[in-house]
Design an enzyme around this catalytic site. Structure first.
Site, PDB file in Angstrom:
ATOM      1  CD  GLN B 183      28.240  39.700  24.215  1.00  0.00           C
ATOM      2  OE1 GLN B 183      27.158  40.092  23.533  1.00  0.00           O
ATOM      3  NE2 GLN B 183      28.704  40.500  25.156  1.00  0.00           N
ATOM      4  CB  SER B 203      27.424  37.235  32.323  1.00  0.00           C
ATOM      5  OG  SER B 203      26.902  38.324  33.298  1.00  0.00           O
ATOM      6  CB  THR B 241      26.956  34.949  51.877  1.00  0.00           C
ATOM      7  OG1 THR B 241      27.388  34.933  53.177  1.00  0.00           O
ATOM      8  CG2 THR B 241      25.366  35.072  52.267  1.00  0.00           C
ATOM      9  CB  CYS B 329      35.778  45.611  29.141  1.00  0.00           C
ATOM     10  SG  CYS B 329      34.457  44.526  29.792  1.00  0.00           S
TER      11      CYS B 329
END
Lengths: 388, 388
Positions: B183, B203, B241, B329
């Site tokens: 955040q 993120s 990958t 969430c």
């Protein structure tokens, strides 16, 4: 550029990108949010889940979205072991699996799991009878790849699935059957009911879908623990905000694969067969590795006597032709391919091998140009080769 | 639509999408391939890694790309525990961490790790003295979030980092310091040298970058094991990958954040402050949750007496205003927010709370419309509320 490295990764299909586009900055909300913006994102994910379920012939709640096949494999193997109440569980796999299986297995072995790594026959195929012989009372999981990433050999997954099903009928502790279908998903039937698999991994970027997204099929009733902890996403089996564009993309990509599979397979197989035929005929000391018939329609893995694969690859690259000496995951490593060694090739032969993997944008001109370039390059390299 | 749920996720910045675009189907090769197509993809990743390193003030080989903050947190916590040679290691965290920390900690506890979960003060801040008191001989890791996802409170990370550094100078087994900056990354200084963190998670999708991509900063010399096994990517610490478009996107997003941070923070703080001021003044029985000053500039978390947050949220949604009752969430769950309970709110108060989180596309009209809608909705809901 003539791109013949589709087993390493594929370009994103333009229709897939088109399907993803609205989810980047219009329908961008978190699919876990209950407001209508969140629900619109969720609707995109629901549609993709149906597309995947249709591809796998399974229920939508058996589809777990992950960040790729490597995560799917980690979740499958570690999740089954962690959920088992067998004291020293036993798992079986083959010696030509991708590192995303073999390295997980190595880690589980370090944690005390008993491991059997099966050999393959000279043609790169796992023998079902050998699988059967290695099953023990404490066996909880058998993981055999559907098709190999280097030599494209296709394993008898349906036969092994049926064997395990029959054995399970007579024993108390169930043996789960997992297959890594990463290379197979673009070409082979992935009907999980027909294959009789409990778990199946696949990846977006090998099938003209996005990178960074994968699927793990988990059959209803499978005793499995999460691998990545956090929020309650993916039926409590995979935490983390859902990657809406990626999920929409892999759904669309699988839907396109299923629709065009027969036509596409025929096309790439024709090109691949031409390449093998011309190469083996026109270049002395060249040999096809792995079964001639039980292999993916787009794969050719060819050894060239007395020269190094890496030199061939770099020379082809210089001519704008992109191929690989083995898996991209192992590139840069100087040791010869463990897959080719497993077939019984010598170190020298294994070092002189090239993987050609075709895709839907390749043409017959690509084949002709590649063989012509190969002839020139191999002649030149053999002249300067210290190996006589 | 008035989108006030930026703490749940953000739209993809159009400049970020533009930077990603070539990597979908032009520079699409596997960055692990040594041919020139692979090397072009790798060049994009290298640039992104430099952008991230610049943002974090660290070296490029301290940047590990993951599938998101949840994976980064799993890798940080599980990786440090797995690499420790302390027999029963001890870790410390707070009771208002994101589930991507708390659920990992719970799993580690089940595996035999000793765990201390610190309380927070009434304003939602962790007290550094309390951290110090809980440190034991077997403490190997302290994980405290930089800013909370529900109430936006900012923790004294630098202060805790300096404390741990001082303590480490006098002890044999090092205590690692991790912060979940998911955040915070969009608003606060993430200079890892100044914060004195060994590990930091963030993120893409919370900072106008792509979903499905994250970063874990791992300071040179940190004893950590991989979480996801397979290929040798990411300095052998994260197999799979590389997601080139995602990586290019998060690099670009962090670069834009850093460039515009001061201006953007001032803008959203002005809007946020207006919302708080007007709401608390014009709506009776409304209270701001968490510290007034030590909070993210874009977050307002407000309780409304005697009504349910979920009803407010759904009524606002009906007016085209998207807010949240807590974290995405946990949405769908009927239990009140554990974060608000940790501040000492009653179940009733916690149930009546709304999170407003602003973003760069919001305007002062959005604030005015939202407060007007709120006044109407809350009046109506209180009329029919069974709670008197």
């Amino acid at each position: 550029m003539i791109y013949l490295d589709h087993a390493a990764t594929t370009p994103l299909d333009s229709d897939v990108l088109k399907a993803m586009q609205p989810y980047f900055n219009k329908l961008f909300a978190n699919s876990g949010s209950i407001h209508s913006a969140g629900q619109e994102a969720l609707a995109g994910i629901d549609k993709a889940r149906q597309q995947v379920a249709h591809f796998l012939n399974c229920e939508t709640n058996e589809v777990i979205f992950t960040s790729g096949a490597t995560e799917s494999n980690n979740l499958a193997l570690t999740g089954i072991v962690d959920a088992s109440d067998i004291k020293k569980p036993h798992i079986i796999t083959s010696n030509i699996e991708h590192p995303a299986i073999l390295e997980v297995v190595k880690n589980l072995k370090n944690r005390g799991v008993e491991v059997t790594i099966l050999p393959v026959e000279h043609d790169g195929i796992v023998n079902t009878n050998v699988v059967q012989k290695e099953i023990k009372d404490n066996t909880i999981l058998i993981s055999i790849m559907y098709a190999n990433n280097e030599i494209g050999t296709v394993q008898p997954i349906k036969e092994i699935g049926e064997l395990i099903k029959k054995i399970n009928e007579k024993r108390k502790n169930k043996i789960y059957f997992h297959t890594d279908a990463t290379q197979a998903a673009g070409y082979l039937n992935c009907d999980t009911k027909s294959l009789k698999t409990d778990l199946l991994s696949l990846s977006g970027h090998k099938i003209y879908g996005p990178k960074g997204i994968g699927v793990l099929f988990v059959k209803k009733g499978t005793k499995i623990k999460p691998f990545q902890y956090g929020g309650h996403q993916e039926f409590n089996l995979r935490a983390g905000t859902l990657n809406t564009p990626g999920i929409v993309g892999i759904g669309e990509a699988l839907s396109i694969v299923k629709k065009n599979r027969d036509v596409n397979n025929k096309r790439v197989q024709h090109l691949r067969d031409k390449l093998i035929e011309k190469t083996l005929k026109e270049i002395e000391g060249s040999h096809l590795n792995g079964s001639k018939t039980k292999r993916l329609p787009n794969n050719a893995n060819i050894s060239f006597d007395k020269i190094e694969g890496e030199s061939i690859m770099l020379n082809l690259d210089f001519e704008g032709i992109e191929v690989s000496t083995g898996s991209a995951c192992a590139s840069g490593s100087l040791s010869p391919s463990y897959v080719l060694l497993a077939l019984g090739l010598s170190h020298l032969q294994a070092h002189g091998s090239i993987r050609f993997s075709f895709g839907k944008e390749n043409t017959i001109e690509d084949v002709n140009k590649t063989v012509e370039a190969l002839k020139k390059i191999i002649k030149r390299l053999r002249l300067i080769s210290p190996i006589k």
